[in-house]
Design a protein around this motif. Structure first.
Motif, PDB file in Angstrom:
ATOM      1  N   PHE A 207       0.870  -1.172   0.000  1.00  0.00           N
ATOM      2  CA  PHE A 207       0.000   0.000   0.000  1.00  0.00           C
ATOM      3  C   PHE A 207       0.902   1.216   0.000  1.00  0.00           C
ATOM      4  O   PHE A 207       1.774   1.344   0.861  1.00  0.00           O
ATOM      5  CB  PHE A 207      -0.891  -0.009   1.255  1.00  0.00           C
ATOM      6  CG  PHE A 207      -1.716   1.234   1.416  1.00  0.00           C
ATOM      7  CD1 PHE A 207      -2.719   1.533   0.513  1.00  0.00           C
ATOM      8  CD2 PHE A 207      -1.489   2.098   2.479  1.00  0.00           C
ATOM      9  CE1 PHE A 207      -3.487   2.684   0.669  1.00  0.00           C
ATOM     10  CE2 PHE A 207      -2.258   3.238   2.637  1.00  0.00           C
ATOM     11  CZ  PHE A 207      -3.254   3.528   1.734  1.00  0.00           C
ATOM     12  N   MET A 208       0.756   2.076  -0.994  1.00  0.00           N
ATOM     13  CA  MET A 208       1.617   3.253  -1.117  1.00  0.00           C
ATOM     14  C   MET A 208       0.792   4.523  -0.960  1.00  0.00           C
ATOM     15  O   MET A 208      -0.292   4.650  -1.529  1.00  0.00           O
ATOM     16  CB  MET A 208       2.337   3.265  -2.463  1.00  0.00           C
ATOM     17  CG  MET A 208       3.259   4.457  -2.629  1.00  0.00           C
ATOM     18  SD  MET A 208       4.476   4.291  -3.963  1.00  0.00           S
ATOM     19  CE  MET A 208       3.440   4.130  -5.403  1.00  0.00           C
ATOM     20  N   ILE A 209       1.356   5.456  -0.193  1.00  0.00           N
ATOM     21  CA  ILE A 209       0.766   6.780  -0.018  1.00  0.00           C
ATOM     22  C   ILE A 209       1.733   7.785  -0.630  1.00  0.00           C
ATOM     23  O   ILE A 209       2.927   7.776  -0.320  1.00  0.00           O
ATOM     24  CB  ILE A 209       0.571   7.104   1.475  1.00  0.00           C
ATOM     25  CG1 ILE A 209      -0.363   6.090   2.134  1.00  0.00           C
ATOM     26  CG2 ILE A 209       0.038   8.539   1.645  1.00  0.00           C
ATOM     27  CD1 ILE A 209      -0.398   6.197   3.642  1.00  0.00           C
ATOM     28  N   VAL A 210       1.217   8.626  -1.503  1.00  0.00           N
ATOM     29  CA  VAL A 210       2.013   9.671  -2.146  1.00  0.00           C
ATOM     30  C   VAL A 210       1.361  11.004  -1.816  1.00  0.00           C
ATOM     31  O   VAL A 210       0.166  11.188  -2.069  1.00  0.00           O
ATOM     32  CB  VAL A 210       2.067   9.462  -3.680  1.00  0.00           C
ATOM     33  CG1 VAL A 210       2.817  10.594  -4.360  1.00  0.00           C
ATOM     34  CG2 VAL A 210       2.671   8.111  -4.028  1.00  0.00           C
ATOM     35  N   GLU A 211       2.143  11.922  -1.247  1.00  0.00           N
ATOM     36  CA  GLU A 211       1.634  13.246  -0.925  1.00  0.00           C
ATOM     37  C   GLU A 211       2.286  14.266  -1.846  1.00  0.00           C
ATOM     38  O   GLU A 211       3.502  14.207  -2.085  1.00  0.00           O
ATOM     39  CB  GLU A 211       1.890  13.572   0.545  1.00  0.00           C
ATOM     40  CG  GLU A 211       1.056  12.701   1.451  1.00  0.00           C
ATOM     41  CD  GLU A 211       1.315  12.914   2.915  1.00  0.00           C
ATOM     42  OE1 GLU A 211       2.376  13.445   3.287  1.00  0.00           O
ATOM     43  OE2 GLU A 211       0.437  12.520   3.717  1.00  0.00           O
ATOM     44  N   THR A 212       1.457  15.185  -2.341  1.00  0.00           N
ATOM     45  CA  THR A 212       1.906  16.160  -3.341  1.00  0.00           C
ATOM     46  C   THR A 212       1.282  17.523  -3.063  1.00  0.00           C
ATOM     47  O   THR A 212       0.287  17.622  -2.338  1.00  0.00           O
ATOM     48  CB  THR A 212       1.478  15.727  -4.757  1.00  0.00           C
ATOM     49  OG1 THR A 212       0.053  15.860  -4.862  1.00  0.00           O
ATOM     50  CG2 THR A 212       1.896  14.300  -5.083  1.00  0.00           C
ATOM     51  N   PRO A 213       1.821  18.570  -3.704  1.00  0.00           N
ATOM     52  CA  PRO A 213       1.149  19.877  -3.649  1.00  0.00           C
ATOM     53  C   PRO A 213      -0.233  19.772  -4.304  1.00  0.00           C
ATOM     54  O   PRO A 213      -0.495  18.858  -5.097  1.00  0.00           O
ATOM     55  CB  PRO A 213       2.056  20.798  -4.464  1.00  0.00           C
ATOM     56  CG  PRO A 213       3.355  20.085  -4.563  1.00  0.00           C
ATOM     57  CD  PRO A 213       3.061  18.620  -4.481  1.00  0.00           C
ATOM     58  N   LEU A 214      -1.110  20.713  -4.001  1.00  0.00           N
ATOM     59  CA  LEU A 214      -2.462  20.695  -4.550  1.00  0.00           C
ATOM     60  C   LEU A 214      -2.493  20.815  -6.069  1.00  0.00           C
ATOM     61  O   LEU A 214      -3.389  20.281  -6.722  1.00  0.00           O
ATOM     62  CB  LEU A 214      -3.305  21.807  -3.923  1.00  0.00           C
ATOM     63  CG  LEU A 214      -3.605  21.651  -2.430  1.00  0.00           C
ATOM     64  CD1 LEU A 214      -4.430  22.839  -1.938  1.00  0.00           C
ATOM     65  CD2 LEU A 214      -4.300  20.336  -2.132  1.00  0.00           C
ATOM     66  N   ASP A 215      -1.511  21.501  -6.655  1.00  0.00           N
ATOM     67  CA  ASP A 215      -1.505  21.699  -8.112  1.00  0.00           C
ATOM     68  C   ASP A 215      -0.771  20.581  -8.866  1.00  0.00           C
ATOM     69  O   ASP A 215      -0.546  20.675 -10.062  1.00  0.00           O
ATOM     70  CB  ASP A 215      -0.917  23.060  -8.474  1.00  0.00           C
ATOM     71  CG  ASP A 215       0.548  23.207  -8.056  1.00  0.00           C
ATOM     72  OD1 ASP A 215       1.084  22.319  -7.342  1.00  0.00           O
ATOM     73  OD2 ASP A 215       1.154  24.218  -8.444  1.00  0.00           O
ATOM     74  N   PHE A 216      -0.430  19.505  -8.198  1.00  0.00           N
ATOM     75  CA  PHE A 216       0.296  18.385  -8.801  1.00  0.00           C
ATOM     76  C   PHE A 216      -0.573  17.693  -9.849  1.00  0.00           C
ATOM     77  O   PHE A 216      -1.749  17.429  -9.625  1.00  0.00           O
ATOM     78  CB  PHE A 216       0.659  17.388  -7.692  1.00  0.00           C
ATOM     79  CG  PHE A 216       1.506  16.233  -8.132  1.00  0.00           C
ATOM     80  CD1 PHE A 216       2.882  16.367  -8.235  1.00  0.00           C
ATOM     81  CD2 PHE A 216       0.935  14.999  -8.418  1.00  0.00           C
ATOM     82  CE1 PHE A 216       3.676  15.295  -8.612  1.00  0.00           C
ATOM     83  CE2 PHE A 216       1.717  13.923  -8.789  1.00  0.00           C
ATOM     84  CZ  PHE A 216       3.093  14.071  -8.893  1.00  0.00           C
ATOM     85  N   ASP A 217       0.007  17.408 -11.015  1.00  0.00           N
ATOM     86  CA  ASP A 217      -0.690  16.683 -12.082  1.00  0.00           C
ATOM     87  C   ASP A 217      -0.066  15.293 -12.192  1.00  0.00           C
ATOM     88  O   ASP A 217       1.075  15.160 -12.666  1.00  0.00           O
ATOM     89  CB  ASP A 217      -0.571  17.435 -13.405  1.00  0.00           C
ATOM     90  CG  ASP A 217      -1.298  16.718 -14.519  1.00  0.00           C
ATOM     91  OD1 ASP A 217      -0.705  15.782 -15.107  1.00  0.00           O
ATOM     92  OD2 ASP A 217      -2.450  17.068 -14.798  1.00  0.00           O
ATOM     93  N   TRP A 218      -0.780  14.283 -11.751  1.00  0.00           N
ATOM     94  CA  TRP A 218      -0.262  12.916 -11.686  1.00  0.00           C
ATOM     95  C   TRP A 218       0.239  12.416 -13.036  1.00  0.00           C
ATOM     96  O   TRP A 218       1.349  11.905 -13.153  1.00  0.00           O
ATOM     97  CB  TRP A 218      -1.337  11.971 -11.137  1.00  0.00           C
ATOM     98  CG  TRP A 218      -0.835  10.577 -10.996  1.00  0.00           C
ATOM     99  CD1 TRP A 218      -0.874   9.578 -11.933  1.00  0.00           C
ATOM    100  CD2 TRP A 218      -0.160  10.027  -9.863  1.00  0.00           C
ATOM    101  NE1 TRP A 218      -0.281   8.443 -11.445  1.00  0.00           N
ATOM    102  CE2 TRP A 218       0.161   8.692 -10.173  1.00  0.00           C
ATOM    103  CE3 TRP A 218       0.189  10.530  -8.621  1.00  0.00           C
ATOM    104  CZ2 TRP A 218       0.818   7.853  -9.275  1.00  0.00           C
ATOM    105  CZ3 TRP A 218       0.834   9.686  -7.723  1.00  0.00           C
ATOM    106  CH2 TRP A 218       1.149   8.377  -8.066  1.00  0.00           C
ATOM    107  N   ASP A 219      -0.594  12.544 -14.075  1.00  0.00           N
ATOM    108  CA  ASP A 219      -0.243  11.976 -15.379  1.00  0.00           C
ATOM    109  C   ASP A 219       1.024  12.589 -15.960  1.00  0.00           C
ATOM    110  O   ASP A 219       1.904  11.872 -16.440  1.00  0.00           O
ATOM    111  CB  ASP A 219      -1.408  12.120 -16.360  1.00  0.00           C
ATOM    112  CG  ASP A 219      -2.608  11.281 -15.938  1.00  0.00           C
ATOM    113  OD1 ASP A 219      -2.408  10.218 -15.300  1.00  0.00           O
ATOM    114  OD2 ASP A 219      -3.744  11.685 -16.230  1.00  0.00           O
TER     115      ASP A 219
END
Length: 126
Positions: free
Chosen positions: A69-81
């Motif tokens: 199980f992986m948790i990835v935290e990013t800034p709100l403006d992060f674009d995953w693709d």
């Protein structure tokens, strides 16, 4: 101790979180080697640098048996693709994906985005 919980990184503002899952091959020796590959002493520095360079703030992987199980935290403006497309082009990333595929229940040539399945959030407390 697991029941004491895990301290999380603190930020100076809101972040968003992605949760993914994957299964490893059900082989205790392979799981041991996979865990070792992700240890501080053995994790490839180019992979850590690449993860950070695409804007990921924190990444945690938890294991139970052969389930990850992986948790990835990013800034709100992060674009995953776009971040994953860029990550795939960075130094040693494809070499890393090929290396860890030997431990994972996936095709040998699968990309990280093909291996890790994005999970739906079905409940939250706040």
């Amino acid at each position: 101790m697991k029941t004491e919980g895990f301290r999380v990184k603190e930020y100076h503002g809101p972040v968003k979180r992605y949760c993914q899952t994957m299964e490893l091959r059900d082989d205790s020796e392979l799981i041991k080697k996979y865990r070792q590959a992700h240890s501080r002493e053995h994790f490839w520095p180019e992979i850590e640098e690449g993860i950070k360079s695409v804007g990921i703030l924190e990444m945690e992987i938890y294991i139970l048996g052969n389930r990850l199980f992986m948790i990835v935290e990013t800034p709100l403006d992060f674009d995953w693709d776009s971040a994953m497309a860029r990550l795939a082009t960075l130094p040693r990333q494809q070499e890393w994906e090929t290396f860890v595929a030997a431990f994972q229940q996936c095709a040998a040539d699968a990309t990280s985005d093909e291996k890790w399945q994005m999970m739906d959030r079905m409940f939250y407390l706040y």
